[in-house]
Design a protein around this motif. Structure first.
Motif, short mmCIF file in Angstrom:
data_model
loop_
_atom_site.label_atom_id
_atom_site.label_comp_id
_atom_site.label_asym_id
_atom_site.label_seq_id
_atom_site.Cartn_x
_atom_site.Cartn_y
_atom_site.Cartn_z
N TYR A 210 49.59 83.23 51.86
CA TYR A 210 48.24 82.67 51.92
C TYR A 210 47.20 83.80 51.98
CZ TYR A 210 50.56 78.24 52.93
OH TYR A 210 51.35 77.12 52.86
N GLY A 211 46.00 83.46 51.50
CA GLY A 211 44.90 84.43 51.54
C GLY A 211 44.96 85.44 50.42
N THR A 212 45.70 85.19 49.40
CA THR A 212 45.80 86.13 48.27
C THR A 212 46.07 85.35 46.99
OG1 THR A 212 46.94 88.07 47.40
CG2 THR A 212 48.26 86.49 48.64
N THR A 213 45.71 86.01 45.88
CA THR A 213 46.06 85.46 44.56
C THR A 213 46.88 86.49 43.78
OG1 THR A 213 43.97 86.29 43.64
CG2 THR A 213 43.99 84.01 44.45
N ASP A 214 47.41 87.50 44.48
CA ASP A 214 48.16 88.58 43.85
C ASP A 214 49.65 88.30 43.96
OD1 ASP A 214 49.10 90.90 42.79
OD2 ASP A 214 48.30 92.21 44.38
N GLY A 224 55.65 84.29 40.89
CA GLY A 224 54.97 83.40 41.82
C GLY A 224 54.01 82.46 41.10
N PHE A 225 53.78 81.30 41.72
CA PHE A 225 52.80 80.33 41.21
C PHE A 225 51.53 80.51 42.02
CE2 PHE A 225 56.91 78.67 40.04
CZ PHE A 225 56.71 78.16 38.76
N ARG A 230 42.25 77.96 46.17
CA ARG A 230 42.59 77.93 47.60
C ARG A 230 43.30 79.20 48.06
NH1 ARG A 230 45.75 72.49 47.60
NH2 ARG A 230 45.96 73.09 45.40
N ARG A 231 43.56 80.13 47.16
CA ARG A 231 44.05 81.47 47.43
C ARG A 231 45.39 81.47 48.19
NH1 ARG A 231 40.99 85.63 46.59
NH2 ARG A 231 41.91 86.82 48.32
N PHE A 232 46.42 81.03 47.47
CA PHE A 232 47.78 81.25 47.98
C PHE A 232 48.73 81.34 46.80
CE2 PHE A 232 47.52 76.58 47.87
CZ PHE A 232 48.76 76.19 47.40
N VAL A 233 49.87 81.97 47.05
CA VAL A 233 50.88 82.21 46.01
C VAL A 233 52.22 81.66 46.52
CG1 VAL A 233 52.07 83.92 44.61
CG2 VAL A 233 49.66 84.28 45.23
N VAL A 234 52.90 80.91 45.64
CA VAL A 234 54.26 80.45 45.95
C VAL A 234 55.23 81.41 45.28
CG1 VAL A 234 55.88 78.56 45.72
CG2 VAL A 234 53.46 78.05 46.06
#
Length: 239
Positions: A210-214, A224-225, A230-234
């Motif tokens: 959470y808190g990132t798009t990297d 990652g997705f 909302r700035r999170f990566v799965v």
């Protein structure tokens, strides 16, 4: 010249004979006409009696014919007392040429609930089928609900309308049900699968950052997705 008495008598007799002949002829003609009228009357009575018989037969036939009811269904004629009852033929079995879809009532969902499927035409409530979040049938998770006129986040995976009691409407915002440690098939649109089962595009969810798009922020996995708004990566890994 004066006629003799004999001559006068002869003439009188002759006239009487002529008158008698005329009277006899008239009587014969009258008798013939009367006979003709009598014969015509007999023939007319016979014909009327025959027509009456045909009319009665037709009326009997019509009275035994099924008449349509007010709803359009035929009403069977009542059988006579001396009629022999005929057993009713068995009804033909009903054969459906397509399967029947199970009726599913609408369910009200809250943020954090999980959804197995989206129902095309619910009876009311949210057009979703709620399920346990730990199950492999839970495809989506409710991440937000917004009132009528508002919109879900732009990076939401899906949104559906919901009719509330009283007629008010809102929108249910859905994301794929990413759960760290669980497996998903991403061959088409992501859906949960058993990690022990072989499935096309199977990946394991390693973590959610959470808190990132990297994507490079993922400490595990190979891709990652990214949810940019909302700035999170799965983070997921193929296996």
């Amino acid at each position: 010249m004066v006629r003799s008495v004999t001559t006068l008598e002869d003439e009188y007799v002759s006239r009487r004979r002529v008158q008698a002949g005329v009277t006899l002829t008239g009587f014969v003609i009258a008798a013939a006409l009367s006979a003709a009228c009598l014969i015509a009357a007999v023939l007319s009575f016979t014909a009327n009696d025959h027509d009456s018989g045909q009319t009665h037969a037709a009326a009997t036939s019509l009275s035994s014919t099924a008449a349509p009811s007010a709803t359009g269904a035929p009403i069977a004629a009542e059988p006579s007392g001396d009629a022999t009852a005929t057993p009713a033929a068995p009804e033909e079995p009903l054969i459906l040429n397509k399967g029947a879809d199970e009726k599913h009532p609408g369910e009200t969902v809250a943020v954090g609930d999980c959804v197995a499927a989206v129902v095309a035409a619910p009876d009311g409530g949210a057009p979703v089928q709620k399920s346990a979040c730990s199950g492999t049938d839970s495809r989506y998770k409710v991440t937000a609900k917004v009132t009528e006129g508002a919109h879900c986040p732009g990076d939401a995976d899906r949104s559906v309308g919901e009719t509330l009691p009283g007629g008010a409407k809102d929108t249910v915002c859905l994301d794929y049900n990413w759960v760290a440690g669980n497996c998903m098939s991403v061959a088409d649109s992501p859906k949960p699968v058993d990690c022990a089962a072989t499935a096309p595009g199977r990946v394991r969810v390693v973590e959610i950052k959470y808190g990132t798009t990297d994507v490079n922020s993922c400490t595990g996995g190979d891709r990652g997705f990214v949810y940019n708004e909302r700035r999170f990566v799965v983070c997921v890994a193929n296996f």
